[in-house]
Enzyme design. Structure first.
Site, PDB file in Angstrom:
ATOM      1  N   ARG A 124      11.030  33.448  85.801  1.00 20.84           N
ATOM      2  CA  ARG A 124      11.950  34.557  86.032  1.00 20.84           C
ATOM      3  C   ARG A 124      13.127  34.443  85.094  1.00 20.84           C
ATOM      4  O   ARG A 124      13.559  33.325  84.773  1.00 20.84           O
ATOM      5  CB  ARG A 124      12.526  34.513  87.454  1.00 20.84           C
ATOM      6  N   GLU A 143      16.489  41.734  82.234  1.00 21.11           N
ATOM      7  CA  GLU A 143      15.418  42.518  81.612  1.00 21.11           C
ATOM      8  C   GLU A 143      15.339  43.909  82.233  1.00 21.11           C
ATOM      9  O   GLU A 143      15.703  44.067  83.401  1.00 21.11           O
ATOM     10  CB  GLU A 143      14.069  41.778  81.741  1.00 21.11           C
ATOM     11  N   HIS A 169       7.336  40.633  80.036  1.00 24.41           N
ATOM     12  CA  HIS A 169       6.970  40.355  81.437  1.00 24.41           C
ATOM     13  C   HIS A 169       5.533  40.793  81.732  1.00 24.41           C
ATOM     14  O   HIS A 169       5.290  41.643  82.597  1.00 24.41           O
ATOM     15  CB  HIS A 169       7.961  41.046  82.387  1.00 24.41           C
TER      16      HIS A 169
END
Ligand code: GLV
Length: 329
Positions: A235, A264, A282
């Site tokens: 993360r 993000e 991601h």
């Protein structure tokens, strides 16, 4: 019919499944701003999210809401204290993504060690004029030491793959894993600091919590070998991206592979200007089969938690099972 909100674009066949049980409102567009999500949840019994923040104010404004099913294994977008206080169930999608995410951790680590994207950019830019003995020299993966921070299901799947690469495996985790698992994976426990000093390739696979904020910052990067790589498939926020950008710029460490970022989809500008970082948006769990499995599992959890379908009342992946069966508060 109970009402649900699907807060994100998702595979249409999953929407069709949900429509068998619910009156479905679908946001098939950009992520909803917090106030819009709150407004849309006000009359809903359940929701399917994918990383959308859900906290006390949203729950308070949605008195009928009993479950929020996250299409992700990580659920740091949920304020679980608020969920518990309101007796709202949260669910996530563990396990179905373990192997796909482990594959990707490896892909990113290897691309980072062997400078794959950096050399591709060179080639695409028309700069490749001759073979050179010293072009894009990287670090070996085979036979090196792998340091895994976070030895949960995905960390273990990453460690299992290391056997074929004849790697030594050291790991750090909140608590040591069972002896049997350590033996099977041939993985040795280390303090975080010892791991950072020892590993040639550090891979982060731990969940984001407030205690894990900036687990890797300037002080930790300073412990790493100058030849080492750092890969983050966990993360954003676990790594201090500003400190990492500086460590990459100054070659304090050799390279990094990042699939997740603080804030993000915005990326720290310092990471965009250094060559020794592989950046992906991601996508660690993004194989066709796995993303479909995650979406279906999130839907299954939602259906079951709202008392429908074959597992009515017994969702497979409750994060806070204690609230099951309790009235909304
Ligand atoms: C993706 O980041 C997940 O938590 O599943």
């Amino acid at each position: 019919m109970q009402k649900i909100l699907v807060a994100r674009p998702i595979f249409p066949e999953v929407i069709d499944r949900l429509k068998q049980y619910f009156d479905v409102e679908w946001n098939n567009g950009d992520a909803l701003p917090a106030d819009e999500l709150t407004r849309r949840l006000a009359d809903k019994d359940g929701a399917l999210t994918a990383g959308d923040p859900v906290g006390a104010a949203t729950l308070a404004a949605a008195p009928r809401l009993r479950v929020v099913a996250n299409m992700a294994v990580g659920y740091n977008n949920f304020d679980m204290a608020a969920f518990n206080a309101a007796n709202v169930l949260g669910t996530n999608t563990p396990d179905v993504l373990n192997e796909t995410t482990a594959d990707f951790g490896w892909a990113l680590m290897m691309a980072t060690a062997r400078r794959i994207t950096e050399s591709e950019h060179f080639l695409r830019a028309g700069k490749w004029e001759k073979w050179q003995h010293d072009a894009f020299l990287g670090a070996d993966v085979y036979g090196s030491t792998l340091g895994i921070v976070g030895m949960g299901r995905i960390g273990q799947a990453i460690a299992r793959r290391a056997k074929g690469f004849n790697m030594r495996v050291v790991y750090h985790n909140r608590s040591r894993v069972a002896h049997g698992i350590e033996a099977e994976l041939n993985a040795e426990y280390r303090s975080k600091e010892a791991l950072l000093r020892e590993a040639d390739h550090v891979v982060l696979v731990l969940p984001y919590t407030s205690e894990n904020h900036h687990t890797i910052g300037a002080a930790e990067l300073a412990l790493m070998k100058p030849t080492a790589t750092l890969t983050n498939v966990a993360r954003g926020g676990i790594v201090d991206d500003a400190a990492l950008a500086e460590a990459l710029r100054s070659r304090r460490i050799a390279a990094a592979g990042l699939d997740v970022f603080e804030g993000e989809p915005n990326v720290h500008p310092g990471l965009l200007t250094v060559p020794n970082v592989v950046l992906t948006p991601h996508i660690a769990s993004a194989s066709e089969a796995t993303r479909r499995a995650m979406a279906n599992l999130a839907a299954d959890n939602l259906i079951a938690a709202l008392g429908e379908g074959p597992r009515a009342g017994h969702p497979a992946n409750p994060i806070n099972p204690d609230v099951l069966g309790k009235a909304r508060s």
